[in-house]
Scaffold this motif. Structure first.
Motif, PDB file in Angstrom:
ATOM      1  N   GLY A   1       0.821  -1.208   0.000  1.00 14.12           N
ATOM      2  CA  GLY A   1       0.000   0.000   0.000  1.00 14.12           C
ATOM      3  C   GLY A   1       0.853   1.254   0.000  1.00 14.12           C
ATOM      4  O   GLY A   1       2.058   1.213   0.305  1.00 14.12           O
ATOM      5  N   LEU A   2       0.236   2.373  -0.307  1.00 12.87           N
ATOM      6  CA  LEU A   2       0.963   3.624  -0.539  1.00 12.87           C
ATOM      7  C   LEU A   2       1.728   4.162   0.667  1.00 12.87           C
ATOM      8  O   LEU A   2       2.657   4.948   0.500  1.00 12.87           O
TER       9      LEU A   2
ATOM     10  N   VAL B   1       6.935 -10.548  -8.402  1.00 10.67           N
ATOM     11  CA  VAL B   1       6.670  -9.146  -8.660  1.00 10.67           C
ATOM     12  C   VAL B   1       6.476  -8.486  -7.299  1.00 10.67           C
ATOM     13  O   VAL B   1       5.888  -9.080  -6.395  1.00 10.67           O
ATOM     14  N   GLU B   2       7.023  -7.317  -7.167  1.00 11.46           N
ATOM     15  CA  GLU B   2       6.739  -6.509  -6.001  1.00 11.46           C
ATOM     16  C   GLU B   2       6.626  -5.070  -6.472  1.00 11.46           C
ATOM     17  O   GLU B   2       7.366  -4.628  -7.346  1.00 11.46           O
ATOM     18  N   LYS B   3       5.613  -4.387  -5.928  1.00 12.30           N
ATOM     19  CA  LYS B   3       5.414  -2.988  -6.286  1.00 12.30           C
ATOM     20  C   LYS B   3       4.561  -2.323  -5.228  1.00 12.30           C
ATOM     21  O   LYS B   3       3.946  -2.996  -4.403  1.00 12.30           O
TER      22      LYS B   3
ATOM     23  N   ALA C   1      -7.933  -3.720  -1.983  1.00  7.83           N
ATOM     24  CA  ALA C   1      -6.627  -3.858  -1.333  1.00  7.83           C
ATOM     25  C   ALA C   1      -5.509  -3.545  -2.323  1.00  7.83           C
ATOM     26  O   ALA C   1      -5.720  -3.660  -3.532  1.00  7.83           O
ATOM     27  N   PRO C   2      -4.358  -3.151  -1.838  1.00  6.36           N
ATOM     28  CA  PRO C   2      -4.055  -2.918  -0.429  1.00  6.36           C
ATOM     29  C   PRO C   2      -4.500  -1.522   0.019  1.00  6.36           C
ATOM     30  O   PRO C   2      -4.385  -0.556  -0.740  1.00  6.36           O
TER      31      PRO C   2
ATOM     32  N   ILE D   1      -0.314  -4.836   2.907  1.00  2.88           N
ATOM     33  CA  ILE D   1       0.439  -5.521   1.850  1.00  2.88           C
ATOM     34  C   ILE D   1      -0.407  -6.691   1.379  1.00  2.88           C
ATOM     35  O   ILE D   1      -0.977  -7.427   2.188  1.00  2.88           O
ATOM     36  N   VAL D   2      -0.496  -6.872   0.072  1.00  3.02           N
ATOM     37  CA  VAL D   2      -1.103  -8.065  -0.512  1.00  3.02           C
ATOM     38  C   VAL D   2       0.055  -9.011  -0.824  1.00  3.02           C
ATOM     39  O   VAL D   2       0.960  -8.663  -1.575  1.00  3.02           O
TER      40      VAL D   2
END
Length: 183
Positions: A84-85, A118-120, A154-155, A160-161
């Motif tokens: 999340g942001l 993947v992570e972002k 979400a998120p 975090i997802v």
């Protein structure tokens, strides 16, 4: 670890390129939406405590769920962490790029390769693509594929997802020559 929800998505591809896919190609994704263990703490120089408190439990929880949803032995797999942001990409990476997390899936799937990932960071409802590769030989081209996922709510900024994906086969209608033909 606070889990707000678990989302399971099963995709069954019955036609590709105008041709029937038989048996249907199956891909399953299971995602846990969790509180970011580092949210609201500012920059945390050592993420070890959060990794130790969460990564193994997440891997142990999600691994059997995704394989159960697939309803077939996994031939390809992957993982994701969408932050999340209010978090850092490193927070998601900390949870999924550790053997404490990934070894649960490797063992459950009888796999030997590293899990592609993947992570972002993104807003609520962001779509993300999980890359998949063969469970024992990452050079098998037919199993290089991607599944798109989105958890509608979400998120949240402080979440975090964390997701695992598995495919019961390679890409439908794949017809690329083996990598060895180009070496």
């Amino acid at each position: 670890m606070n889990i707000r929800k678990i989302v399971t998505v099963v995709e069954e591809i019955r036609s590709e390129g105008g041709r029937e896919v038989w048996p249907p190609a199956r891909v399953a994704v299971v995602a846990a939406v969790i509180d970011n263990p580092w949210a609201g703490q500012g920059f945390v120089p050592d993420l070890t405590a959060g990794i130790d408190a969460n990564a193994s439990d997440l891997g142990a929880l999600l691994s059997p769920l995704v394989l159960e949803a697939l309803k077939a032995p996994a031939e390809a797999y992957g993982k994701a962490a969408i932050v999340g942001l209010d978090g850092e990409i490193e927070h998601g990476s900390a949870l999924i790029h550790t053997l404490k997390f990934g070894d649960h899936f490797r063992k459950a799937a009888n796999a030997t390769t590293l899990l592609p990932a993947v992570e972002k960071r993104g807003p609520t409802g962001v779509a993300f693509d999980i890359p998949l590769k063969h469970i024992t030989d990452a050079s098998i081209r037919s199993h290089h594929q991607t599944v798109e996922v989105r958890v509608a709510d979400a998120p949240h900024p402080g979440e975090i997802v964390v997701a695992l994906a598995a495919a019961a086969q390679g890409r439908p209608q794949q017809r690329l020559a083996p990598l060895s033909t180009e070496q």
